[in-house]
Design a protein around this motif. Sequence first.
Motif, mmCIF file in Angstrom:
data_model
loop_
_atom_site.group_PDB
_atom_site.id
_atom_site.type_symbol
_atom_site.label_atom_id
_atom_site.label_comp_id
_atom_site.label_asym_id
_atom_site.label_seq_id
_atom_site.Cartn_x
_atom_site.Cartn_y
_atom_site.Cartn_z
ATOM 1 N N ALA A 6 0.862 -1.182 0.000
ATOM 2 C CA ALA A 6 0.000 0.000 0.000
ATOM 3 C C ALA A 6 0.897 1.230 0.000
ATOM 4 O O ALA A 6 1.725 1.398 0.884
ATOM 5 C CB ALA A 6 -0.917 0.008 1.209
ATOM 6 N N ASP A 8 1.075 5.476 -0.279
ATOM 7 C CA ASP A 8 0.259 6.688 -0.189
ATOM 8 C C ASP A 8 0.811 7.841 -1.028
ATOM 9 O O ASP A 8 0.297 8.941 -0.989
ATOM 10 C CB ASP A 8 0.080 7.132 1.262
ATOM 11 N N LYS A 28 -7.290 -3.452 5.464
ATOM 12 C CA LYS A 28 -7.176 -2.111 6.040
ATOM 13 C C LYS A 28 -6.740 -2.174 7.501
ATOM 14 O O LYS A 28 -5.949 -1.349 7.952
ATOM 15 C CB LYS A 28 -8.504 -1.362 5.933
ATOM 16 N N ALA A 32 -3.402 -0.550 8.946
ATOM 17 C CA ALA A 32 -3.503 0.393 10.059
ATOM 18 C C ALA A 32 -2.591 -0.007 11.213
ATOM 19 O O ALA A 32 -1.989 0.856 11.867
ATOM 20 C CB ALA A 32 -4.950 0.483 10.537
ATOM 21 N N ALA A 39 -7.955 2.604 10.753
ATOM 22 C CA ALA A 39 -8.411 1.802 9.616
ATOM 23 C C ALA A 39 -9.614 2.433 8.911
ATOM 24 O O ALA A 39 -9.765 2.282 7.701
ATOM 25 C CB ALA A 39 -8.765 0.389 10.074
ATOM 26 N N ASP A 40 -10.466 3.132 9.651
ATOM 27 C CA ASP A 40 -11.640 3.734 9.017
ATOM 28 C C ASP A 40 -11.301 4.986 8.208
ATOM 29 O O ASP A 40 -12.136 5.479 7.462
ATOM 30 C CB ASP A 40 -12.731 4.034 10.042
ATOM 31 N N ILE A 42 -8.619 4.954 6.099
ATOM 32 C CA ILE A 42 -7.874 4.474 4.933
ATOM 33 C C ILE A 42 -8.831 4.150 3.792
ATOM 34 O O ILE A 42 -9.848 3.489 3.995
ATOM 35 C CB ILE A 42 -7.038 3.236 5.300
ATOM 36 N N LEU A 44 -8.552 2.467 -0.084
ATOM 37 C CA LEU A 44 -7.678 1.780 -1.026
ATOM 38 C C LEU A 44 -8.263 1.862 -2.427
ATOM 39 O O LEU A 44 -9.454 1.616 -2.614
ATOM 40 C CB LEU A 44 -7.497 0.313 -0.618
ATOM 41 N N ASP A 53 -15.125 -2.601 1.503
ATOM 42 C CA ASP A 53 -14.616 -3.366 2.637
ATOM 43 C C ASP A 53 -15.078 -4.820 2.682
ATOM 44 O O ASP A 53 -14.373 -5.669 3.203
ATOM 45 C CB ASP A 53 -15.020 -2.687 3.945
ATOM 46 N N MET A 70 -3.058 4.180 -1.568
ATOM 47 C CA MET A 70 -3.672 4.390 -0.267
ATOM 48 C C MET A 70 -3.940 5.886 -0.093
ATOM 49 O O MET A 70 -3.041 6.708 -0.232
ATOM 50 C CB MET A 70 -2.743 3.879 0.846
ATOM 51 N N TYR A 72 -6.313 8.891 2.362
ATOM 52 C CA TYR A 72 -6.871 9.121 3.700
ATOM 53 C C TYR A 72 -8.127 9.975 3.586
ATOM 54 O O TYR A 72 -8.155 10.927 2.820
ATOM 55 C CB TYR A 72 -5.848 9.802 4.606
#
Length: 73
Positions: A6, A8, A28, A32, A39-40, A42, A44, A53, A70, A72
């Motif tokens: 992953a 970013d 995720k 994380a 994780a919430d 992220i 992808l 998910d 990745m 945010y």
Amino acid sequence: MIEVIADDRCGKKVRVKCNPDDTIGILKLLIAAQSGTSADKIVLKKWHSVFKDHITLADYEIHDGMSLEMYYQ
């Protein structure tokens, strides 16, 4: 087991080992745990496709060594 990368695009690359039958949500959580990000937050993607998910890595045809974008929230 497969390894997924992953990235970013800001210098942070995370390599995660997981199973093909794991969901994107599990991936995720693994990302994380290594990156320290929640994780919430992220998201992808690959090109313009946002991964959901509840769908497995095998269903998205994510293979060993594949790199994902990745972002945010």
